[in-house]
Design a protein around this motif. Sequence first.
Motif, PDB file in Angstrom:
ATOM      1  N   LEU A 140      33.153  40.940  34.177  1.00 38.80           N
ATOM      2  CA  LEU A 140      34.046  42.050  33.843  1.00 38.80           C
ATOM      3  C   LEU A 140      35.434  41.962  34.478  1.00 38.80           C
ATOM      4  O   LEU A 140      36.390  42.515  33.930  1.00 38.80           O
ATOM      5  CB  LEU A 140      33.390  43.377  34.256  1.00 38.80           C
ATOM      6  N   LEU A 141      35.549  41.313  35.629  1.00 38.65           N
ATOM      7  CA  LEU A 141      36.797  41.441  36.390  1.00 38.65           C
ATOM      8  C   LEU A 141      37.662  40.192  36.295  1.00 38.65           C
ATOM      9  O   LEU A 141      37.156  39.070  36.276  1.00 38.65           O
ATOM     10  CB  LEU A 141      36.466  41.752  37.853  1.00 38.65           C
ATOM     11  N   ARG A 142      38.945  40.422  36.226  1.00 38.29           N
ATOM     12  CA  ARG A 142      39.943  39.347  36.144  1.00 38.29           C
ATOM     13  C   ARG A 142      41.000  39.607  37.224  1.00 38.29           C
ATOM     14  O   ARG A 142      41.113  40.727  37.727  1.00 38.29           O
ATOM     15  CB  ARG A 142      40.599  39.339  34.750  1.00 38.29           C
TER      16      ARG A 142
ATOM     17  N   THR B 277      43.200  53.561  39.713  1.00 35.34           N
ATOM     18  CA  THR B 277      44.492  53.269  39.083  1.00 35.34           C
ATOM     19  C   THR B 277      44.245  52.775  37.657  1.00 35.34           C
ATOM     20  O   THR B 277      43.090  52.663  37.227  1.00 35.34           O
ATOM     21  CB  THR B 277      45.257  52.164  39.851  1.00 35.34           C
ATOM     22  N   THR B 278      45.317  52.444  36.957  1.00 35.15           N
ATOM     23  CA  THR B 278      45.151  51.903  35.594  1.00 35.15           C
ATOM     24  C   THR B 278      44.514  50.523  35.632  1.00 35.15           C
ATOM     25  O   THR B 278      44.093  50.012  34.601  1.00 35.15           O
ATOM     26  CB  THR B 278      46.513  51.814  34.877  1.00 35.15           C
ATOM     27  N   ASN B 279      44.443  49.892  36.829  1.00 36.91           N
ATOM     28  CA  ASN B 279      43.797  48.574  36.951  1.00 36.91           C
ATOM     29  C   ASN B 279      42.324  48.668  37.338  1.00 36.91           C
ATOM     30  O   ASN B 279      41.655  47.650  37.451  1.00 36.91           O
ATOM     31  CB  ASN B 279      44.527  47.719  37.994  1.00 36.91           C
ATOM     32  N   THR B 280      41.837  49.892  37.572  1.00 34.98           N
ATOM     33  CA  THR B 280      40.431  50.046  37.974  1.00 34.98           C
ATOM     34  C   THR B 280      39.534  49.682  36.801  1.00 34.98           C
ATOM     35  O   THR B 280      39.617  50.292  35.732  1.00 34.98           O
ATOM     36  CB  THR B 280      40.147  51.488  38.444  1.00 34.98           C
ATOM     37  N   ARG B 281      38.677  48.677  37.010  1.00 31.19           N
ATOM     38  CA  ARG B 281      37.801  48.199  35.931  1.00 31.19           C
ATOM     39  C   ARG B 281      36.321  48.371  36.264  1.00 31.19           C
ATOM     40  O   ARG B 281      35.468  48.022  35.456  1.00 31.19           O
ATOM     41  CB  ARG B 281      38.069  46.719  35.630  1.00 31.19           C
ATOM     42  N   MET B 282      36.027  48.866  37.466  1.00 30.97           N
ATOM     43  CA  MET B 282      34.625  49.057  37.822  1.00 30.97           C
ATOM     44  C   MET B 282      34.504  50.076  38.947  1.00 30.97           C
ATOM     45  O   MET B 282      35.250  50.022  39.924  1.00 30.97           O
ATOM     46  CB  MET B 282      34.005  47.730  38.302  1.00 30.97           C
TER      47      MET B 282
END
Length: 410
Positions: free
Chosen positions: A93-95, A141-146
């Motif tokens: 999921l994460l980049r 934040t808008t970068n939170t992916r998990m």
Amino acid sequence: MQPSTAAIHAGYDRDPVTGATAVPIYQSASYAFDSAEELADIFAGRASGHVYSRISNPTTHVLEQRLNAMEGGVGCIATASGMAAIAPVCLALLRPGDEIVAPRGIFGGTVSLFQHVLGCFGIRSAFVDADDAQAFRNVVTTNTRMIFAETITNPSMDVPDVAALAEIAEKANAPLVLDATVTTPALARGVDLGADIVVHSTTKFINGHGTAIGGAIIDTGCYDWSASPFTDVSELARKAGPMALLAYLRNRICRDLGGCPAPQNSFLMIQGLETLHARMRIHCDNALRLACYLQKHAAVRQVRYPGLPDSPYAERVKRQFGGAGGAILTFDLNDRAAAFACLNRFRLAKRMTNLGDARTLVLHPASTIFAEYAAEERKALGVGDETIRVAVGIEDFADLQEDFEQALNG
Ligand SMILES: *Cc1c(COP(=O)(O)O)cnc(C)c1O
């Protein structure tokens, strides 16, 4: 089927030739086919079947079916360890530039993975107070992916409000990944708590006897991968629908990393599952009785056990886990010397790491699992020099109490 029934029956009935009901251990690396076409079909995804045990194995497949039925998910992948379950989910999921938000006090191996391994690849993680929903919102934040959480943090013994975290995750369009190792589906299903992905270290209560290392990933089907910011997975969702993440994990991440379970270990996990519900009742009952006993003992300064009636988490334990507070507790003596002396007097309880074993295990977390942490960090996690952690087993409580009595009284 209820989880306790699925734990015994789901995914396997009997061997069609012999009638044997125990799941066979398919100790085979690879599988033969009648024709080249059949193999080509499987590799092209036109047919299903086992080709190589790094990707799938018939014994492990039963474990996956059973765990998935218990968790009420869309599918499950079993892995070689709990860490080998958490790491692939992150890598799928994460980049670089993405962020994880998690409560402070989660499993040390997971913290290390987030900070030291994922950190090297430009993935940042923020750790906040499990009880402070506003602090959680502030670091998203808008970068939170998990959003990553555990059902009960160990050894800080905090019980996050999973529904509140699920709401924060939903607003951020980030999946909530829930490590449910210490509660297991016997106390709560991740899907009912609001998790999108459930991970387990099956090494612990699911195995139940300290005989093998293992892990599992379950997709609860609650997160819509097709509308997600995870481009690799969302592309797959057009074809695989709700199975998109699991397909991506199995055919890309898990396959390429190679953290597959040994068939023998899958068999041991299947055997553990059959008695999980019965054992968890005794584990939790013993833990509550031990916590009450320790609370009244003159030498004990503090007991942390979320199942205690006067615990700040009592309401949450009732709502989330049906009143069972798990089987891990910590207690404080006067100082480190008292903790070491007490630890060294145990006769029945074993001085060792691990948890979820049938045996009661005792440990000094500050000098072992948390030895690398600064003293203030340990304090914030409820791990003082005077703290002893107990992973409560399923022995007769009278014998446990006698052992604690003689260890505490010297
Ligand atoms: C033990 C544990 C893990 C890691 O599992 P392994 O099987 O040891 O790799 C992850 N999370 C929690 C909560 C654990 O207790």
